[in-house]
Write an enzyme that holds these catalytic residues in place. Sequence first.
Site, PDB file in Angstrom:
ATOM      1  N   HIS A   1       0.859  -1.188   0.000  1.00 61.33           N
ATOM      2  CA  HIS A   1       0.000   0.000   0.000  1.00 61.33           C
ATOM      3  C   HIS A   1       0.893   1.235   0.000  1.00 61.33           C
ATOM      4  O   HIS A   1       2.101   1.146   0.240  1.00 61.33           O
ATOM      5  CB  HIS A   1      -0.965   0.016   1.195  1.00 61.33           C
ATOM      6  CG  HIS A   1      -0.315   0.203   2.531  1.00 61.33           C
ATOM      7  ND1 HIS A   1       0.570  -0.706   3.071  1.00 61.33           N
ATOM      8  CD2 HIS A   1      -0.432   1.201   3.458  1.00 61.33           C
ATOM      9  CE1 HIS A   1       0.966  -0.280   4.262  1.00 61.33           C
ATOM     10  NE2 HIS A   1       0.379   0.883   4.525  1.00 61.33           N
TER      11      HIS A   1
ATOM     12  N   HIS B   1       1.551   3.921   1.840  1.00 63.81           N
ATOM     13  CA  HIS B   1       2.063   4.708   2.960  1.00 63.81           C
ATOM     14  C   HIS B   1       3.582   4.718   2.806  1.00 63.81           C
ATOM     15  O   HIS B   1       4.177   3.674   2.538  1.00 63.81           O
ATOM     16  CB  HIS B   1       1.681   4.073   4.315  1.00 63.81           C
ATOM     17  CG  HIS B   1       0.422   4.635   4.921  1.00 63.81           C
ATOM     18  ND1 HIS B   1      -0.467   3.847   5.619  1.00 63.81           N
ATOM     19  CD2 HIS B   1      -0.074   5.897   4.957  1.00 63.81           C
ATOM     20  CE1 HIS B   1      -1.464   4.609   6.059  1.00 63.81           C
ATOM     21  NE2 HIS B   1      -1.253   5.851   5.672  1.00 63.81           N
TER      22      HIS B   1
ATOM     23  N   ASP C   1       6.131   4.581   4.592  1.00 68.41           N
ATOM     24  CA  ASP C   1       7.018   3.625   5.275  1.00 68.41           C
ATOM     25  C   ASP C   1       7.092   2.284   4.538  1.00 68.41           C
ATOM     26  O   ASP C   1       7.854   1.396   4.929  1.00 68.41           O
ATOM     27  CB  ASP C   1       6.619   3.420   6.749  1.00 68.41           C
ATOM     28  CG  ASP C   1       5.151   3.132   6.988  1.00 68.41           C
ATOM     29  OD1 ASP C   1       4.297   3.718   6.286  1.00 68.41           O
ATOM     30  OD2 ASP C   1       4.844   2.322   7.880  1.00 68.41           O
ATOM     31  N   HIS C   2       6.324   2.159   3.423  1.00 66.70           N
ATOM     32  CA  HIS C   2       6.322   0.907   2.659  1.00 66.70           C
ATOM     33  C   HIS C   2       6.881   1.062   1.240  1.00 66.70           C
ATOM     34  O   HIS C   2       7.056   0.059   0.554  1.00 66.70           O
ATOM     35  CB  HIS C   2       4.905   0.330   2.601  1.00 66.70           C
ATOM     36  CG  HIS C   2       4.392  -0.023   3.961  1.00 66.70           C
ATOM     37  ND1 HIS C   2       4.288  -1.322   4.412  1.00 66.70           N
ATOM     38  CD2 HIS C   2       4.020   0.766   5.000  1.00 66.70           C
ATOM     39  CE1 HIS C   2       3.856  -1.315   5.662  1.00 66.70           C
ATOM     40  NE2 HIS C   2       3.684  -0.062   6.048  1.00 66.70           N
TER      41      HIS C   2
ATOM     42  N   HIS D   1      -7.344  -0.846   6.284  1.00 60.85           N
ATOM     43  CA  HIS D   1      -6.303   0.068   6.745  1.00 60.85           C
ATOM     44  C   HIS D   1      -6.715   1.499   6.444  1.00 60.85           C
ATOM     45  O   HIS D   1      -6.049   2.199   5.670  1.00 60.85           O
ATOM     46  CB  HIS D   1      -4.993  -0.305   6.050  1.00 60.85           C
ATOM     47  CG  HIS D   1      -3.780   0.385   6.586  1.00 60.85           C
ATOM     48  ND1 HIS D   1      -3.495   0.491   7.927  1.00 60.85           N
ATOM     49  CD2 HIS D   1      -2.753   1.008   5.939  1.00 60.85           C
ATOM     50  CE1 HIS D   1      -2.362   1.148   8.084  1.00 60.85           C
ATOM     51  NE2 HIS D   1      -1.897   1.479   6.902  1.00 60.85           N
TER      52      HIS D   1
ATOM     53  N   ASP E   1      -0.345  -3.785   6.406  1.00 62.63           N
ATOM     54  CA  ASP E   1      -0.853  -2.929   7.487  1.00 62.63           C
ATOM     55  C   ASP E   1      -2.361  -3.101   7.537  1.00 62.63           C
ATOM     56  O   ASP E   1      -3.049  -2.835   6.543  1.00 62.63           O
ATOM     57  CB  ASP E   1      -0.547  -1.463   7.203  1.00 62.63           C
ATOM     58  CG  ASP E   1       0.874  -1.072   7.544  1.00 62.63           C
ATOM     59  OD1 ASP E   1       1.708  -1.973   7.739  1.00 62.63           O
ATOM     60  OD2 ASP E   1       1.140   0.143   7.607  1.00 62.63           O
TER      61      ASP E   1
ATOM     62  N   HIS F   1       6.191  -4.751  11.918  1.00 62.84           N
ATOM     63  CA  HIS F   1       5.584  -3.410  11.892  1.00 62.84           C
ATOM     64  C   HIS F   1       5.202  -3.034  13.325  1.00 62.84           C
ATOM     65  O   HIS F   1       4.076  -2.648  13.629  1.00 62.84           O
ATOM     66  CB  HIS F   1       4.353  -3.408  10.967  1.00 62.84           C
ATOM     67  CG  HIS F   1       3.925  -2.033  10.514  1.00 62.84           C
ATOM     68  ND1 HIS F   1       3.122  -1.223  11.276  1.00 62.84           N
ATOM     69  CD2 HIS F   1       4.185  -1.340   9.379  1.00 62.84           C
ATOM     70  CE1 HIS F   1       2.899  -0.091  10.620  1.00 62.84           C
ATOM     71  NE2 HIS F   1       3.538  -0.134   9.466  1.00 62.84           N
TER      72      HIS F   1
HETATM   73 ZN   LIG Z   1       3.107   1.077   7.804  1.00 60.68          ZN
HETATM   74 ZN   LIG Z   2       0.128   1.865   6.420  1.00 64.19          ZN
END
Ligand SMILES: [Zn+2]
Ligand SMILES: [Zn+2]
Length: 285
Positions: free
Chosen positions: A65, A67, A69-70, A154, A177, A248
């Site tokens: 996805h 976000h 951080d990914h 999410h 997530d 995570h």
């Molecule tokens: Zn995340």
């Molecule tokens: Zn996320």
Amino acid sequence: MSIQSVTLLGTKGGPAVRPGWAMPTSTLVCMDGKTILVDAGIGATVGLTRAGVALTELDAVVITHLHSDHYLELGPLLHTAWTSGLRRPIPIHGPTGTADYWDGFRASMVYDIETRIQDEGRPDFDTLFPLHPLDESLDLELGGVRVTALRNHHPPVTDSFALRFEGGGRSVVLSGDTALIDAMAGFAKDADLLVHEAMLTDRVTESIRKMGYADDRLLRHVLRSHTDAADAARIAHRAGVAALALNHLVPSHEPGVTVADWQAAVEPHFGGRLHVGEDGMVIAL
Ligand SMILES: [Zn+2]
Ligand SMILES: [Zn+2]
């Protein structure tokens, strides 16, 4: 990497990094001779090389996805694969919007890419990274590895996916997530390993309150879109998986939060093998 394994390259939840902290999310899946990177948060490139994996060995990248951080390091990682001698394509599977990121990254590097092609004779950049849409209809065959997807929950991100890998006689599920969803138990049914995201709800509440934000939007986001460690354990039990890895982690480096806290959250609900994620942890399948 020929051994069948999952390597947790980055294990903290969320985009912030500070000295001594774990890195944001990226996970390496090695099954049936295939090398697949799932997510590419900051640190993914270093994580792969520390795990002994050449960037040019990757067979595919899947982004669960959008976000940051990914996927913040997706472009730098694949550009570096290119300058490290990549000759065969690495397909990118990502949700709607991945193409916008990729086109923007490509545009930001156009001077370098064109210079290296003309001046150094590098191969064409664009044909090396074909983009494929990721949604819940994914049914990908990578050699002997089958990859399927489940839309998780999410909010506010609607295109967010869990992934299941089957190959070489083993099965692995990555939750992505997600808040707790019932469907995860069926999706992960009888897997050898479930890598599930996890938070310690009481500790995260305390930790976010200490940050002193003007309102509680961050706390509300975390609580409605992620899964308490005890619930991850309940899902693992219902799915009948052999092993659970917590990933995570939120909070990940809060003073006073130890491996024992995660174990204590899981143990009443899940009797299988438990791995509390740490960057670089290799879990053999
Ligand atoms: Zn995340
Ligand atoms: Zn996320």
